[in-house]
Design a protein around this motif. Sequence first.
Motif, PDB file in Angstrom:
ATOM      1  N   PHE A 135      27.912 146.078  -8.720  1.00 32.71           N
ATOM      2  CA  PHE A 135      26.626 145.381  -8.779  1.00 32.71           C
ATOM      3  C   PHE A 135      25.471 146.211  -8.207  1.00 32.71           C
ATOM      4  O   PHE A 135      24.334 146.074  -8.656  1.00 32.71           O
ATOM      5  N   VAL A 136      25.750 147.044  -7.220  1.00 32.49           N
ATOM      6  CA  VAL A 136      24.672 147.831  -6.600  1.00 32.49           C
ATOM      7  C   VAL A 136      24.672 149.273  -7.076  1.00 32.49           C
ATOM      8  O   VAL A 136      23.736 150.029  -6.788  1.00 32.49           O
ATOM      9  N   GLY A 137      25.703 149.672  -7.808  1.00 29.36           N
ATOM     10  CA  GLY A 137      25.776 151.034  -8.297  1.00 29.36           C
ATOM     11  C   GLY A 137      26.450 151.966  -7.311  1.00 29.36           C
ATOM     12  O   GLY A 137      26.756 151.596  -6.174  1.00 29.36           O
ATOM     13  N   LYS A 138      26.684 153.180  -7.756  1.00 25.95           N
ATOM     14  CA  LYS A 138      27.337 154.171  -6.908  1.00 25.95           C
ATOM     15  C   LYS A 138      26.335 154.784  -5.932  1.00 25.95           C
ATOM     16  O   LYS A 138      25.138 154.759  -6.152  1.00 25.95           O
ATOM     17  N   LYS A 230      12.354 146.536  -6.978  1.00 23.15           N
ATOM     18  CA  LYS A 230      13.486 147.429  -7.212  1.00 23.15           C
ATOM     19  C   LYS A 230      14.656 147.121  -6.267  1.00 23.15           C
ATOM     20  O   LYS A 230      15.595 147.899  -6.163  1.00 23.15           O
ATOM     21  N   GLY A 231      14.575 145.999  -5.590  1.00 19.80           N
ATOM     22  CA  GLY A 231      15.612 145.633  -4.639  1.00 19.80           C
ATOM     23  C   GLY A 231      16.813 144.953  -5.287  1.00 19.80           C
ATOM     24  O   GLY A 231      16.708 144.344  -6.356  1.00 19.80           O
ATOM     25  N   ILE A 232      17.953 145.086  -4.637  1.00 22.04           N
ATOM     26  CA  ILE A 232      19.176 144.372  -5.022  1.00 22.04           C
ATOM     27  C   ILE A 232      19.661 143.637  -3.782  1.00 22.04           C
ATOM     28  O   ILE A 232      19.995 144.270  -2.771  1.00 22.04           O
ATOM     29  N   LEU A 233      19.678 142.310  -3.836  1.00 12.83           N
ATOM     30  CA  LEU A 233      20.074 141.501  -2.687  1.00 12.83           C
ATOM     31  C   LEU A 233      21.468 140.926  -2.891  1.00 12.83           C
ATOM     32  O   LEU A 233      21.759 140.304  -3.907  1.00 12.83           O
ATOM     33  N   ILE A 234      22.341 141.150  -1.906  1.00 14.01           N
ATOM     34  CA  ILE A 234      23.654 140.493  -1.834  1.00 14.01           C
ATOM     35  C   ILE A 234      23.586 139.530  -0.658  1.00 14.01           C
ATOM     36  O   ILE A 234      23.237 139.916   0.457  1.00 14.01           O
ATOM     37  N   HIS A 235      23.925 138.260  -0.884  1.00 14.50           N
ATOM     38  CA  HIS A 235      23.845 137.268   0.196  1.00 14.50           C
ATOM     39  C   HIS A 235      24.976 136.256   0.071  1.00 14.50           C
ATOM     40  O   HIS A 235      25.545 136.057  -1.007  1.00 14.50           O
ATOM     41  N   GLY A 236      25.309 135.604   1.175  1.00 13.38           N
ATOM     42  CA  GLY A 236      26.351 134.580   1.143  1.00 13.38           C
ATOM     43  C   GLY A 236      26.337 133.738   2.405  1.00 13.38           C
ATOM     44  O   GLY A 236      25.762 134.113   3.422  1.00 13.38           O
ATOM     45  N   GLU A 263      14.304 140.539  -8.351  1.00 12.21           N
ATOM     46  CA  GLU A 263      14.944 139.905  -9.502  1.00 12.21           C
ATOM     47  C   GLU A 263      16.460 140.002  -9.458  1.00 12.21           C
ATOM     48  O   GLU A 263      17.157 139.154 -10.002  1.00 12.21           O
ATOM     49  N   SER A 264      16.976 141.032  -8.836  1.00 15.00           N
ATOM     50  CA  SER A 264      18.424 141.243  -8.788  1.00 15.00           C
ATOM     51  C   SER A 264      18.982 140.617  -7.505  1.00 15.00           C
ATOM     52  O   SER A 264      18.952 141.217  -6.434  1.00 15.00           O
ATOM     53  N   VAL A 265      19.462 139.371  -7.628  1.00 14.06           N
ATOM     54  CA  VAL A 265      19.968 138.618  -6.476  1.00 14.06           C
ATOM     55  C   VAL A 265      21.384 138.150  -6.797  1.00 14.06           C
ATOM     56  O   VAL A 265      21.610 137.487  -7.817  1.00 14.06           O
ATOM     57  N   HIS A 266      22.339 138.485  -5.932  1.00 12.55           N
ATOM     58  CA  HIS A 266      23.743 138.148  -6.164  1.00 12.55           C
ATOM     59  C   HIS A 266      24.326 137.455  -4.935  1.00 12.55           C
ATOM     60  O   HIS A 266      24.422 138.047  -3.861  1.00 12.55           O
ATOM     61  N   GLU A 267      24.710 136.208  -5.110  1.00 17.34           N
ATOM     62  CA  GLU A 267      25.432 135.500  -4.057  1.00 17.34           C
ATOM     63  C   GLU A 267      26.873 136.005  -4.034  1.00 17.34           C
ATOM     64  O   GLU A 267      27.392 136.478  -5.047  1.00 17.34           O
ATOM     65  N   TYR A 268      27.530 135.911  -2.894  1.00 18.48           N
ATOM     66  CA  TYR A 268      28.970 136.183  -2.860  1.00 18.48           C
ATOM     67  C   TYR A 268      29.669 135.073  -2.094  1.00 18.48           C
ATOM     68  O   TYR A 268      29.080 134.406  -1.240  1.00 18.48           O
ATOM     69  N   TYR A 269      30.936 134.875  -2.426  1.00 22.30           N
ATOM     70  CA  TYR A 269      31.781 133.887  -1.751  1.00 22.30           C
ATOM     71  C   TYR A 269      32.963 134.632  -1.162  1.00 22.30           C
ATOM     72  O   TYR A 269      33.602 135.446  -1.840  1.00 22.30           O
ATOM     73  N   GLY A 270      33.233 134.388   0.100  1.00 20.86           N
ATOM     74  CA  GLY A 270      34.355 135.045   0.758  1.00 20.86           C
ATOM     75  C   GLY A 270      34.580 134.435   2.118  1.00 20.86           C
ATOM     76  O   GLY A 270      33.818 133.593   2.573  1.00 20.86           O
ATOM     77  N   MET A 271      35.635 134.874   2.787  1.00 18.77           N
ATOM     78  CA  MET A 271      35.960 134.326   4.107  1.00 18.77           C
ATOM     79  C   MET A 271      36.727 135.373   4.907  1.00 18.77           C
ATOM     80  O   MET A 271      37.363 136.268   4.331  1.00 18.77           O
ATOM     81  N   VAL A 272      36.646 135.251   6.217  1.00 21.75           N
ATOM     82  CA  VAL A 272      37.278 136.244   7.079  1.00 21.75           C
ATOM     83  C   VAL A 272      38.795 136.248   6.890  1.00 21.75           C
ATOM     84  O   VAL A 272      39.446 137.272   7.074  1.00 21.75           O
TER      85      VAL A 272
END
Length: 373
Positions: A135-138, A230-236, A263-272
């Motif tokens: 999602f964020v590239g190399k 030009k930002g890419i946001l990962i949030h959760g 514009e590039s906003v990606h939620e994530y789901y996860g747990m410890v």
Amino acid sequence: MINYSEILNLDPYSKNKKEKGEWISQILRELTKHHEKNCPEYRKILTAMGLYPSATQPPFSGERLSSAENISYEEIPFIPVRMFKEYELRSIAKEEIFKTLTSSGTTGQAVSKIYLDKQASSIQTKVLTKIVGEFVGKGRHPMIILDSKEVIKNRQMFSARGAGIIGFSIFGRDKFFAFDEEMKLDVEGMEKFLEKYKGEKIFLFGFTFMIWQHFYEILKKNGYRPDLSKGILIHGGGWKKLADKAVSPKEFNERLKEVCAIESVHEYYGMVEQTGTIYVECEKGHLHCSIFSDVCIRDPITFSVLGEGEKGLIEVVSVLPYSYPGHVLLTEDEGMLLGEDNCECGRLGKYFKIMGRIKNAEIRGCSDTYEKK
């Protein structure tokens, strides 16, 4: 022994339903045997569930669990994620423990403890890199962390929240913490950072509710409009608080775009309890399973597997947990399977949505916990 070197060479979204079902079932059966053998507490849990060593119901038919050679991962017994708050569950010796992770929890709550050896820690980092890299590239990008540096300085605060920041920091260079020790937005610092990297891709990371409260609402109020086009946001994390404010994921994205052009906003789901295994939102707004993990939606009464479009409890499975029995877990979250192998984004695998916490479940999200404190 599972060949993790081979697994790490695979593309995260490269197997279709049939290929993945057989592949992941085989690995999870091996993990179940491993944990049954090496974690006495896990074996006791299976005994209490009537599955070891004298179960009389399919799929185990009174045999040892480890002899059930052909069951699918949907038939492998899950354990409630809450078990990690009650028991020390590990499949390695004490002297092999390299890192102990803890879940978020409000004062007085028990927290999950997850035990990793060096190999497990390394594998989790590599898998996280492969998934997020889609999602964020190399490469590494200038990074804005929408949090305070105090989180990783203060060991009392360093649990899932601090671990999340450290984990996602591998994708960043020249990291800038956007909030000061009082969680106030450093406008001057952000202006200088954005000027320094004007025109470059910028990676942003933070926890959902805190981004809303300390970033979006502040920008809306003070009129500052940083250019993050030009930002890419990962949030959760922290959707419970936003649900209380009647903020949907769609509105979250739209409002952020209004104040900073992102514009590039990606939620994530996860747990410890399954660190490294995360489910990232694609460009079409769907959370995706990678080949390293999968979900089942289970009926909250019968625990049978539900089909597409049916609401139930989320079971998460992962091929990563080797040092502790976290490979098949029943969460306290409700969700719905939306489809498999047919998302418009082109990624193979299941995709789903989260619908909230079950009633009376403990608050445990990173930013929910922050708000309680």
